[in-house]
Design an enzyme around this catalytic site. Structure first.
Site, PDB file in Angstrom:
ATOM      1  CD  GLU A 143      -2.744  -1.468   2.382  1.00  0.00           C
ATOM      2  OE1 GLU A 143      -2.719  -0.614   3.282  1.00  0.00           O
ATOM      3  OE2 GLU A 143      -3.425  -2.501   2.437  1.00  0.00           O
TER       4      GLU A 143
ATOM      5  CG  ASN B  89      -0.292  -6.963  -1.700  1.00  0.00           C
ATOM      6  OD1 ASN B  89      -0.871  -7.589  -2.588  1.00  0.00           O
ATOM      7  ND2 ASN B  89      -0.736  -6.933  -0.440  1.00  0.00           N
TER       8      ASN B  89
ATOM      9  CG  HIS C  47      -9.572  -6.156   0.686  1.00  0.00           C
ATOM     10  ND1 HIS C  47      -9.856  -7.261   1.467  1.00  0.00           N
ATOM     11  CD2 HIS C  47      -8.241  -5.944   0.822  1.00  0.00           C
ATOM     12  CE1 HIS C  47      -8.744  -7.686   2.056  1.00  0.00           C
ATOM     13  NE2 HIS C  47      -7.747  -6.906   1.675  1.00  0.00           N
TER      14      HIS C  47
ATOM     15  CD  GLU D 111      -4.254  -8.193   1.582  1.00  0.00           C
ATOM     16  OE1 GLU D 111      -5.159  -7.525   2.116  1.00  0.00           O
ATOM     17  OE2 GLU D 111      -3.054  -7.896   1.693  1.00  0.00           O
TER      18      GLU D 111
ATOM     19  CG  ASP E 292     -12.263  -9.554   2.038  1.00  0.00           C
ATOM     20  OD1 ASP E 292     -12.204  -8.554   1.283  1.00  0.00           O
ATOM     21  OD2 ASP E 292     -11.889  -9.529   3.225  1.00  0.00           O
TER      22      ASP E 292
HETATM   23  O1  9MR Z   1      -6.864  -8.796   8.451  1.00  0.00           O
HETATM   24  C1  9MR Z   1      -5.943  -7.965   9.107  1.00  0.00           C
HETATM   25  C2  9MR Z   1      -6.517  -7.532  10.444  1.00  0.00           C
HETATM   26  O2  9MR Z   1      -6.626  -8.644  11.314  1.00  0.00           O
HETATM   27  C3  9MR Z   1      -5.644  -6.451  11.059  1.00  0.00           C
HETATM   28  O3  9MR Z   1      -6.254  -5.982  12.252  1.00  0.00           O
HETATM   29  C4  9MR Z   1      -5.461  -5.333  10.058  1.00  0.00           C
HETATM   30  C5  9MR Z   1      -4.600  -4.211  10.609  1.00  0.00           C
HETATM   31  O4  9MR Z   1      -4.629  -3.105   9.752  1.00  0.00           O
HETATM   32  O5  9MR Z   1      -4.853  -5.835   8.871  1.00  0.00           O
HETATM   33  C6  9MR Z   1      -5.674  -6.744   8.224  1.00  0.00           C
HETATM   34  O6  9MR Z   1      -5.071  -7.187   7.033  1.00  0.00           O
HETATM   35  C7  9MR Z   1      -4.838  -6.194   6.040  1.00  0.00           C
HETATM   36  C8  9MR Z   1      -3.638  -6.631   5.246  1.00  0.00           C
HETATM   37  O7  9MR Z   1      -2.545  -6.875   6.099  1.00  0.00           O
HETATM   38  C9  9MR Z   1      -3.255  -5.596   4.198  1.00  0.00           C
HETATM   39  N1  9MR Z   1      -4.383  -5.278   3.343  1.00  0.00           N
HETATM   40  C10 9MR Z   1      -5.613  -4.959   4.027  1.00  0.00           C
HETATM   41  C11 9MR Z   1      -5.984  -6.059   5.033  1.00  0.00           C
HETATM   42  C12 9MR Z   1      -7.324  -5.776   5.669  1.00  0.00           C
HETATM   43  O8  9MR Z   1      -7.284  -4.574   6.394  1.00  0.00           O
END
Ligand code: 9MR
Length: 370
Positions: free
Chosen positions: A178, A219, A255, A286, A288
């Site tokens: 990001e 990513n 997402h 990722e 969903d």
């Molecule tokens: O799914 C992850 C969640 O459990 C954490 O609290 C969160 C913290 O920001 O990160 C989530 O995973 C993220 C991923 O690492 C990067 N892309 C977005 C995902 C969803 O927020």
């Protein structure tokens, strides 16, 4: 994070077509020779996703370490359903270095060992991000105790140490996560502010030094289709490659939300192919598809379409090597905690029962014959 630039409407006719495919439990593929006398045996559109995907596409899930430890049904399903796993949180910096100089890879090591037992590959997530950075680091930078020169050394040490720890065990690393904003500019983060734009090339070079065989990925979210943001990534990838930076892949997180609609498959393919034309692999990292609660049949059908678009986009690209969902059951999902009133984003419901989205993935994988 919000997906906002994609088309709002989901045409009911399209949804119905997808549902018809998803509802097909058995399908007959045309014979290889094209002769009606040589129709192949019926293909069973059932069974674990990893089996339907075959050897050419890795189908993965993010793994919630707490659920993996505590819930045997979850753990069993991770092992049987997927050929690739990503640690949802336990490879992130705040977990692996909770105190300065104190490394803790215990939880990540457990996932890697389990993956080996299950014959699965492991995606590494993630080395450089603006989120889930340890408090000692952000506090130190904030107070001026950690200078930019020192910070660069800390980042280098972190990457060399973590990638080195898992050397040979990770097939794809999300090296930077990001780093571009929705307008297509380098994201304003601690890394950019303190180190300047060169931190991205540095991160890839250090990761490559620590594990020369791992495929190193950019990513991000909102980059599945053609957009100013994915344009900016394409330019960034070109610039990095022109400097001989070891970047090997482009990951689109995927997402989605049913209320925003989805890209077309053609749009995803056109986007992925331009990265592949640069010599990169692509991946959905990722996936969903969330919805405004409560669920209903129309939303669940639209959700199936969202997963179908991403999976078909990957299958129709030339070098899309892995397709990962960000969790697979609504029982454990990041969505309700981040988007108030939204949820049900995964393939299975909270009781691990298959939703239309799961059937859709089975159908698409089986019909793709991979
Ligand atoms: O799914 C992850 C969640 O459990 C954490 O609290 C969160 C913290 O920001 O990160 C989530 O995973 C993220 C991923 O690492 C990067 N892309 C977005 C995902 C969803 O927020």
């Amino acid at each position: 994070m919000k997906v906002s630039h994609v088309a709002p409407a989901v045409a009911p006719a399209v949804v119905m077509a997808v549902v018809l495919v998803a509802a097909t439990l058995y399908a007959v593929l045309p014979s290889a020779t094209g002769s009606p006398d040589h129709m192949q045996a019926p293909v069973r559109v059932d069974g674990p996703l990893r089996d339907l995907a075959g050897r050419h596409l890795l189908v993965g899930t993010a793994v919630d370490h707490a659920a993996f430890t505590a819930d045997p049904v979850y753990r069993d399903r991770v092992g049987t359903e997927f050929s690739s796993v990503t640690a949802e949180n336990v490879m992130k910096w705040e977990v692996v270095e909770p105190e300065r100089g104190v490394r803790d890879y215990a939880a990540a090591d457990e996932l890697v060992a389990a993956a080996k037992r299950n014959g699965q590959r492991v995606r590494g997530h993630t080395l450089v991000w603006h989120s889930q950075v340890p408090a000692w680091l952000t506090d130190g930078v904030g107070s001026g105790e950690i200078t930019p020169t020192e910070l660069r050394g800390i980042l280098r040490r972190h990457i060399l140490d973590e990638v080195g720890h898992f050397r040979g065990k990770i097939y794809q690393w999300d090296v930077v996560n990001e780093v571009i904003d929705d307008e297509g500019n380098l994201r304003d983060t601690l890394w950019l502010r303190e180190l300047g734009p060169g931190y991205i090339a540095d991160a890839f070079r250090w990761a490559h030094q620590a594990d020369p065989r791992a495929k190193l990925f950019l990513n991000d979210y909102n980059v599945e289709g053609l957009s100013p943001k994915s344009d900016a990534y394409h330019q960034l990838a070109r610039d990095l490659l022109a400097q001989r930076v070891p970047v090997h892949g482009f990951g689109a997180q995927g997402h989605y939300g049913v209320q925003y609609g989805f890209h077309s498959t053609a749009d995803v393919v056109a986007n992925f192919r331009r990265f592949e034309d640069l010599g990169l692999e692509t991946a959905v990292t990722e996936a969903d598809v969330r919805m405004i609660m409560p669920t209903d049949t129309a939303k669940l059908q639209a959700q199936a379409q969202g997963y179908g678009v991403l999976l078909q986009g990957c299958l129709l690209s030339r070098r899309c090597t892995s397709f990962t969902v960000w969790g697979f059951t609504d029982k454990y999902s990041w969505v309700p905690g981040f988007f108030e009133g939204e949820g049900a984003a995964n393939l299975l419901d909270e009781s691990f029962a298959a939703k239309p989205a799961y059937r859709e993935m089975q159908a698409v994988l089986a019909l793709a014959g991979r």
